[in-house]
Design a protein around this motif. Structure first.
Motif, short mmCIF file in Angstrom:
data_model
loop_
_atom_site.label_atom_id
_atom_site.label_comp_id
_atom_site.label_asym_id
_atom_site.label_seq_id
_atom_site.Cartn_x
_atom_site.Cartn_y
_atom_site.Cartn_z
N CYS A 1 -8.99 -3.07 -4.79
CA CYS A 1 -9.25 -3.37 -3.39
C CYS A 1 -8.00 -3.04 -2.58
O CYS A 1 -6.88 -3.38 -2.97
N VAL A 2 -8.18 -2.33 -1.47
CA VAL A 2 -7.08 -2.06 -0.55
C VAL A 2 -7.37 -2.76 0.77
O VAL A 2 -8.50 -2.74 1.27
N GLN A 3 -6.36 -3.40 1.32
CA GLN A 3 -6.50 -4.14 2.58
C GLN A 3 -5.45 -3.66 3.58
O GLN A 3 -4.29 -3.44 3.23
N ARG A 4 -5.90 -3.48 4.83
CA ARG A 4 -4.97 -3.10 5.90
C ARG A 4 -4.23 -4.36 6.34
O ARG A 4 -4.84 -5.36 6.73
N VAL A 5 -2.90 -4.30 6.29
CA VAL A 5 -2.05 -5.44 6.65
C VAL A 5 -0.94 -4.96 7.58
O VAL A 5 -0.64 -3.76 7.65
N PRO A 6 -0.29 -5.88 8.31
CA PRO A 6 0.83 -5.47 9.17
C PRO A 6 1.95 -4.85 8.34
O PRO A 6 2.23 -5.28 7.22
N SER A 7 2.61 -3.86 8.91
CA SER A 7 3.64 -3.14 8.18
C SER A 7 4.98 -3.87 8.16
O SER A 7 5.79 -3.69 7.24
N ASN A 8 5.24 -4.68 9.19
CA ASN A 8 6.48 -5.44 9.26
C ASN A 8 7.72 -4.56 9.15
O ASN A 8 8.68 -4.88 8.43
N THR A 9 7.67 -3.42 9.80
CA THR A 9 8.82 -2.53 9.83
C THR A 9 8.83 -1.77 11.14
O THR A 9 7.75 -1.44 11.67
N ALA A 10 10.02 -1.51 11.66
CA ALA A 10 10.14 -0.75 12.90
C ALA A 10 10.39 0.73 12.63
O ALA A 10 10.50 1.53 13.56
#
Length: 250
Positions: A70-79
């Motif tokens: 399973c792949v889930q789209r999550v926040p990247s938390n990187t600039a």
């Protein structure tokens, strides 16, 4: 040869098939070589849950769970990179010829932007939409590349792909260079189609790289989850109880 990353040991779905065959053989009280059991298990359940590639995916913004199925789209938390586009390919051997079909279990509660399709096994830059070698469609009826759209008719639309939850089939004819997609049990609502895809016999590249399922996930479907299975081509568009998709662990 394969351009894909070497796949790891069989996942729990494949192991389940092997155990069923082992149980049957044990009941017969006979000994069969492990290689023969592997062959038998491949015929037991013709749907095969696939893992997602850990090599051919964006380095930020995606989380793999459920044994990488399973792949889930999550926040990247990187600039360091834009939050926009993230890509991932299925972890499977590329196909070079013949007919092939994959079923994608989609959970997209925010109705976000996702490209569904197939690509040569290659890496794409995160945060930038690139489809060099990738072919796919969104529910906005965006065909990439647009020149490979086979038809503009009403029954080739993908607008009904906009669902919070559904299953989408991807059918590839690697010999003819065509691809079509549909929502399972709803082919009558439309099948977006592609033509003139590169083929083994007509490719302009020095080496034909083959095809694997390919997805681009934007920032709008944050939290969306995808699972994928290789299925028999005759199942295209029709639901089946033999595919054991499981919801991602929260």
């Amino acid at each position: 040869f394969s351009h894909m990353a070497t796949k790891s040991s069989p996942n729990k779905y494949q192991r389940r098939k092997e155990l069923l065959v082992y149980g049957f053989v044990r009941a017969l009280r006979i000994e069969i070589p492990a290689d023969i059991i592997d062959i038998c298990s491949s015929f037991y359940n013709t749907a095969n849950i696939l893992r997602w590639s850990t090599e051919y995916q964006s380095e930020y913004g995606l989380a793999l769970t459920n044994d990488n199925t399973c792949v889930q789209r999550v926040p990247s938390n990187t600039a360091s990179v834009s939050e926009s586009y993230r890509y991932i390919l299925a972890d499977d051997d590329p196909v070079y010829e013949g007919l092939h079909c994959w079923r994608v279990h989609v959970s997209n509660p925010k109705s976000g932007w996702i490209v569904f399709g197939a690509s040569h096994p290659r890496k794409y830059k995160s945060g930038v939409f690139q489809h060099n070698g990738g072919y796919g469609v969104t529910y906005y009826d965006q065909f990439y590349p647009s020149k490979n759209r086979a038809s503009n008719s009403e029954n080739s639309s993908a607008k009904h792909f906009n669902r919070a939850k559904c299953e989408i089939d991807i059918f590839l004819d690697a010999d003819q260079g065509t691809m079509k997609l549909c929502v399972v049990d709803e082919k009558s609502l439309g099948e977006p189609k592609f033509h003139e895809l590169p083929t083994k016999n007509k490719t302009q590249d020095s080496v034909f790289e083959g095809w694997v399922p390919y997805f681009v996930i934007g920032a709008t479907p944050m939290g969306a989850r995808l699972q994928i299975a290789k299925i028999p081509t005759e199942w295209y568009g029709d639901s089946s109880d033999d595919i054991l998709f499981e919801e991602a662990k929260q």
